[in-house]
Scaffold this active site. Structure first.
Site, PDB file in Angstrom:
ATOM      1  N   CYS A   8     -14.648  46.723 -23.765  1.00 48.89           N
ATOM      2  CA  CYS A   8     -14.238  45.356 -23.438  1.00 48.89           C
ATOM      3  C   CYS A   8     -15.493  44.571 -23.080  1.00 48.89           C
ATOM      4  O   CYS A   8     -16.583  44.917 -23.527  1.00 48.89           O
ATOM      5  CB  CYS A   8     -13.180  45.316 -22.327  1.00 48.89           C
ATOM      6  SG  CYS A   8     -13.770  45.739 -20.686  1.00 48.89           S
ATOM      7  N   ARG A  14     -10.159  46.010 -18.325  1.00 41.06           N
ATOM      8  CA  ARG A  14      -9.395  46.598 -19.425  1.00 41.06           C
ATOM      9  C   ARG A  14      -9.917  47.957 -19.879  1.00 41.06           C
ATOM     10  O   ARG A  14      -9.154  48.917 -19.947  1.00 41.06           O
ATOM     11  CB  ARG A  14      -9.350  45.638 -20.619  1.00 41.06           C
ATOM     12  CG  ARG A  14      -8.552  44.377 -20.336  1.00 41.06           C
ATOM     13  CD  ARG A  14      -8.718  43.350 -21.416  1.00 41.06           C
ATOM     14  NE  ARG A  14     -10.091  42.819 -21.390  1.00 41.06           N
ATOM     15  CZ  ARG A  14     -10.563  41.934 -22.241  1.00 41.06           C
ATOM     16  NH1 ARG A  14      -9.788  41.489 -23.220  1.00 41.06           N
ATOM     17  NH2 ARG A  14     -11.797  41.488 -22.136  1.00 41.06           N
ATOM     18  N   ASP A 120      -7.443  39.393 -21.269  1.00 34.62           N
ATOM     19  CA  ASP A 120      -8.362  39.732 -20.188  1.00 34.62           C
ATOM     20  C   ASP A 120      -7.757  39.296 -18.860  1.00 34.62           C
ATOM     21  O   ASP A 120      -7.515  38.111 -18.641  1.00 34.62           O
ATOM     22  CB  ASP A 120      -9.708  39.027 -20.404  1.00 34.62           C
ATOM     23  CG  ASP A 120     -10.794  39.504 -19.470  1.00 34.62           C
ATOM     24  OD1 ASP A 120     -10.490  40.268 -18.521  1.00 34.62           O
ATOM     25  OD2 ASP A 120     -11.956  39.125 -19.681  1.00 34.62           O
TER      26      ASP A 120
END
Length: 162
Positions: A8, A14, A120
């Site tokens: 990420c 994440r 996100d």
């Protein structure tokens, strides 16, 4: 042992949750695979966010000791599968490492065959992190099954260590 790398942006939300969930789900399935995570713009050594730690803990994953790492050539070279959270992460990595084409996908693309990004949660309330963690768990479960089928027994594959 085959390896999967989750990527990420900062490796504090994440992909850190994906790494922890991936390890837990792989263990539950008896799948021997090394799972790591990294970020395309990570601050090495940064901890997972409090919200990521909390959301992961609710799913039985401990991220308290997580330390962010940057994507490095040795990580992408040794990974058998690279799963990004967003299309832009995939594009960044393909620009940096064009030789990885064929083993890099967004998580949604690999798990479902459909394009899409994982939202996100940075800066969002805990509920958004919980939703993200549940989405990751579902997609990673699908991805591990697909990886397991494609990997088979690992015959003819070179053993690599991350």
């Amino acid at each position: 042992m085959p390896g999967i790398l989750f990527v990420c942006t900062g490796n504090t939300c994440r992909s850190s949750m994906a790494e922890g969930l991936g390890k837990k789900l792989a263990q539950e399935r008896g799948l021997q695979v090394e799972i790591l995570s990294a970020g395309v713009a990570a601050w090495p050594g940064a901890p997972a966010t409090w919200e990521a730690i909390q959301a992961a803990a609710e799913l039985g994953v401990d991220l308290k000791d997580h330390q962010a790492r940057s994507v490095a050539p040795e990580l992408v070279e040794k990974a058998d599968l690279i799963l990004t959270m967003e299309e832009r992460h995939k594009d960044i990595l393909l620009t940096r490492f064009p030789q990885i084409r064929g083993k890099i996908f967004t998580l949604k693309e690999y798990a479902t065959g459909q394009p899409g990004d994982i939202r996100d949660p940075i800066g969002e309330p805990l509920e958004i992190y919980r939703s993200c963690a549940l989405e990751l768990k579902e997609l990673i479960g699908q991805a591990l099954e697909k990886f397991k089928q494609g990997w088979g027994q690992g015959e003819g594959r070179e053993s690599k260590e991350f």
